[in-house]
Design an enzyme around this catalytic site. Structure first.
Site, PDB file in Angstrom:
ATOM      1  N   LYS A  45       0.785  -1.240   0.000  1.00  0.00           N
ATOM      2  CA  LYS A  45       0.000   0.000   0.000  1.00  0.00           C
ATOM      3  C   LYS A  45       0.817   1.290   0.000  1.00  0.00           C
ATOM      4  O   LYS A  45       0.323   2.365   0.379  1.00  0.00           O
ATOM      5  CB  LYS A  45      -1.009   0.061   1.182  1.00  0.00           C
ATOM      6  CG  LYS A  45      -1.873  -1.130   1.385  1.00  0.00           C
ATOM      7  CD  LYS A  45      -2.396  -1.756   0.139  1.00  0.00           C
ATOM      8  CE  LYS A  45      -3.486  -0.998  -0.561  1.00  0.00           C
ATOM      9  NZ  LYS A  45      -3.909  -1.755  -1.791  1.00  0.00           N
ATOM     10  N   ALA A  46       2.063   1.194  -0.439  1.00  0.00           N
ATOM     11  CA  ALA A  46       2.920   2.389  -0.423  1.00  0.00           C
ATOM     12  C   ALA A  46       2.939   3.136  -1.759  1.00  0.00           C
ATOM     13  O   ALA A  46       3.590   4.178  -1.865  1.00  0.00           O
ATOM     14  CB  ALA A  46       4.337   1.995  -0.035  1.00  0.00           C
ATOM     15  N   THR A  49       1.364   0.308  -7.307  1.00  0.00           N
ATOM     16  CA  THR A  49       0.634   0.303  -8.581  1.00  0.00           C
ATOM     17  C   THR A  49       0.943   1.590  -9.355  1.00  0.00           C
ATOM     18  O   THR A  49       1.123   1.570 -10.577  1.00  0.00           O
ATOM     19  CB  THR A  49      -0.879   0.194  -8.296  1.00  0.00           C
ATOM     20  OG1 THR A  49      -1.076  -0.834  -7.315  1.00  0.00           O
ATOM     21  CG2 THR A  49      -1.661  -0.131  -9.536  1.00  0.00           C
ATOM     22  N   HIS A 107       6.791  -7.280  -2.566  1.00  0.00           N
ATOM     23  CA  HIS A 107       6.601  -6.660  -1.247  1.00  0.00           C
ATOM     24  C   HIS A 107       7.547  -7.285  -0.224  1.00  0.00           C
ATOM     25  O   HIS A 107       7.411  -7.045   0.979  1.00  0.00           O
ATOM     26  CB  HIS A 107       5.166  -6.873  -0.744  1.00  0.00           C
ATOM     27  CG  HIS A 107       4.119  -6.094  -1.484  1.00  0.00           C
ATOM     28  ND1 HIS A 107       4.267  -4.771  -1.824  1.00  0.00           N
ATOM     29  CD2 HIS A 107       2.870  -6.448  -1.911  1.00  0.00           C
ATOM     30  CE1 HIS A 107       3.171  -4.352  -2.443  1.00  0.00           C
ATOM     31  NE2 HIS A 107       2.312  -5.351  -2.518  1.00  0.00           N
ATOM     32  N   SER A 137      -4.368   2.807   4.731  1.00  0.00           N
ATOM     33  CA  SER A 137      -4.630   2.206   3.427  1.00  0.00           C
ATOM     34  C   SER A 137      -4.637   0.671   3.535  1.00  0.00           C
ATOM     35  O   SER A 137      -5.484  -0.015   2.937  1.00  0.00           O
ATOM     36  CB  SER A 137      -3.556   2.675   2.435  1.00  0.00           C
ATOM     37  OG  SER A 137      -3.791   2.132   1.163  1.00  0.00           O
ATOM     38  N   TYR A 193       6.000   8.165  -1.499  1.00  0.00           N
ATOM     39  CA  TYR A 193       4.642   8.408  -2.013  1.00  0.00           C
ATOM     40  C   TYR A 193       4.288   9.896  -1.915  1.00  0.00           C
ATOM     41  O   TYR A 193       3.715  10.483  -2.832  1.00  0.00           O
ATOM     42  CB  TYR A 193       3.663   7.561  -1.185  1.00  0.00           C
ATOM     43  CG  TYR A 193       2.203   7.715  -1.534  1.00  0.00           C
ATOM     44  CD1 TYR A 193       1.598   6.877  -2.458  1.00  0.00           C
ATOM     45  CD2 TYR A 193       1.414   8.690  -0.913  1.00  0.00           C
ATOM     46  CE1 TYR A 193       0.251   6.999  -2.766  1.00  0.00           C
ATOM     47  CE2 TYR A 193       0.070   8.829  -1.220  1.00  0.00           C
ATOM     48  CZ  TYR A 193      -0.512   7.982  -2.144  1.00  0.00           C
ATOM     49  OH  TYR A 193      -1.850   8.117  -2.443  1.00  0.00           O
ATOM     50  N   PHE A 229      -4.582  10.022 -10.171  1.00  0.00           N
ATOM     51  CA  PHE A 229      -5.444   9.144  -9.375  1.00  0.00           C
ATOM     52  C   PHE A 229      -6.759   8.885 -10.122  1.00  0.00           C
ATOM     53  O   PHE A 229      -7.194   7.733 -10.247  1.00  0.00           O
ATOM     54  CB  PHE A 229      -5.700   9.783  -7.996  1.00  0.00           C
ATOM     55  CG  PHE A 229      -6.592   8.971  -7.124  1.00  0.00           C
ATOM     56  CD1 PHE A 229      -6.096   7.871  -6.420  1.00  0.00           C
ATOM     57  CD2 PHE A 229      -7.948   9.267  -7.009  1.00  0.00           C
ATOM     58  CE1 PHE A 229      -6.927   7.100  -5.622  1.00  0.00           C
ATOM     59  CE2 PHE A 229      -8.784   8.505  -6.209  1.00  0.00           C
ATOM     60  CZ  PHE A 229      -8.271   7.420  -5.514  1.00  0.00           C
ATOM     61  N   ASP A 230      -7.384   9.943 -10.613  1.00  0.00           N
ATOM     62  CA  ASP A 230      -8.700   9.779 -11.249  1.00  0.00           C
ATOM     63  C   ASP A 230      -8.609   8.886 -12.487  1.00  0.00           C
ATOM     64  O   ASP A 230      -9.465   8.023 -12.695  1.00  0.00           O
ATOM     65  CB  ASP A 230      -9.285  11.148 -11.630  1.00  0.00           C
ATOM     66  CG  ASP A 230      -9.696  11.920 -10.394  1.00  0.00           C
ATOM     67  OD1 ASP A 230      -9.854  11.289  -9.325  1.00  0.00           O
ATOM     68  OD2 ASP A 230      -9.843  13.154 -10.475  1.00  0.00           O
ATOM     69  N   GLY A 257      -6.133   8.102  -2.282  1.00  0.00           N
ATOM     70  CA  GLY A 257      -4.928   8.624  -2.933  1.00  0.00           C
ATOM     71  C   GLY A 257      -4.475   9.958  -2.369  1.00  0.00           C
ATOM     72  O   GLY A 257      -4.115  10.856  -3.129  1.00  0.00           O
TER      73      GLY A 257
END
Ligand code: PPS
Length: 293
Positions: A45-46, A49, A107, A137, A193, A229-230, A257
């Site tokens: 979750k860092a 993606t 990971h 997250s 991030y 993000f969107d 995000g």
């Protein structure tokens, strides 16, 4: 979506794990990295993606729109340790990747990385995220993903996070361990991030400089526009809508995000306890995170 039994967390050489990431252990450890492979390493979750997609576009956008619209990102950037039949093994997907370089996601804490990556002097991109937002997250991810252990309520989850009772182990050990590696392994780019949120274009420039890539200004703008993000939330190839263990009505994979969402979750008491504990666990004064922007 039918409810499935959740996996149990167990201790694996001192690190919390579930079977999905240990069943293929020998093949993982014997994985044959190639010198031009790029390993994208993160604590869960860092921003895995996000950075995977940036790299995929930087290298392979020129291959045309079909690749972008028909192959989910998790097939283009295989997850090395995943072993979830009937899906293909992460090691097999990585072995069979037709691209050069191969982009490979992990990971794993640094001590578990197959040694061929170091022997081949592969480039490594590590992405880290401040502990509080990372925990939030991760909590929502475990709620929506029945392939992960049951997270319990937020305060139970947060306690487990602080104690390192998590899949892939302690956040503190992970970010510290990889930070330490940076000191001795030069083919390494350590990113945050929060920096990506602050200025994605600048971070793309830094990545390009590390990778010796020189996209044209137009190509760079196209990458930047695709990885908002969107756009990634709408994009079926990046939003994990094809994964049947994730119930995105509970919480979407592309959730918020943001930097600072922890403030909507931590109580004042939890925050104080967390900060006190954090000071004990973080060893490197130079490893600093932003908790708001
Ligand atoms: S995983 O399951 O470990 O691979 O997840 P990972 O991709 O590392 O992390 C998911 C979180 O990253 C956020 N994300 C983004 N934020 C901003 N911009 C972009 N483009 C972006 N892509 C992914 C995603 O929303 C998850 O964070 P939260 O805080 O839960 O929203």
């Amino acid at each position: 979506m039918e409810a499935r039994p959740r996996p149990d967390l167990f201790d694996f050489h001192g690190v919390g794990m579930i079977k999905e990431f240990t069943e293929n252990w020998d093949n993982i450890q014997n994985f044959k990295a190639r010198p031009d492979d790029i390993l994208i390493a993160t604590y869960t979750k860092a921003g895995t993606t996000w950075v995977s997609y940036i790299l995929d576009l930087l290298y392979f956008a020129h291959m045309g729109p079909d690749r972008q619209t028909s192959i989910p990102l998790h097939d283009r950037v295989p997850f090395l340790e995943i072993c979830k039949p009937p899906l293909p093994l992460g090691t097999d997907l990585a072995d069979k990747l037709p691209t050069t370089p191969r982009l490979i996601k992990t990971h794993l804490p640094v001590q578990f990385v197959p040694k061929s990556f170091w022997e081949q002097r592969c480039r490594v991109v590590y992405v880290s995220r401040n502990a509080k937002d990372n925990a939030v997250s991760y909590f929502h991810f475990e709620r929506m993903n029945c392939a992960m252990p049951e997270p319990g309520d937020w305060s139970t989850f947060l306690q487990n996070f602080m104690e390192g009772k998590m899949v892939f182990g302690s956040w503190y050990d992970h970010v510290n361990g990889w930070w330490e590696k940076k000191e001795t392994y030069s083919n390494f780019h350590y990113m945050f991030y929060e920096d990506l949120i602050e200025d994605c274009g600048r971070e793309i420039d830094r990545l390009c400089s590390f990778l010796s890539l020189s996209p044209s200004p137009e190509e760079k703008e196209r990458v930047k526009a695709s990885v908002t993000f969107d756009n990634m939330k709408q994009n079926k190839m990046t939003n994990y809508s094809t994964f049947d263990t994730m119930n995105q009505t509970i919480s979407p994979f592309m959730r918020k995000g943001k930097v600072g969402d922890w403030k909507n979750h931590f109580t004042v008491a939890q925050n104080e306890q967390f900060d006190e504990d954090y000071k004990q666990k973080m060893k490197y004064p130079d490893l600093k995170f932003h908790y708001e922007i």
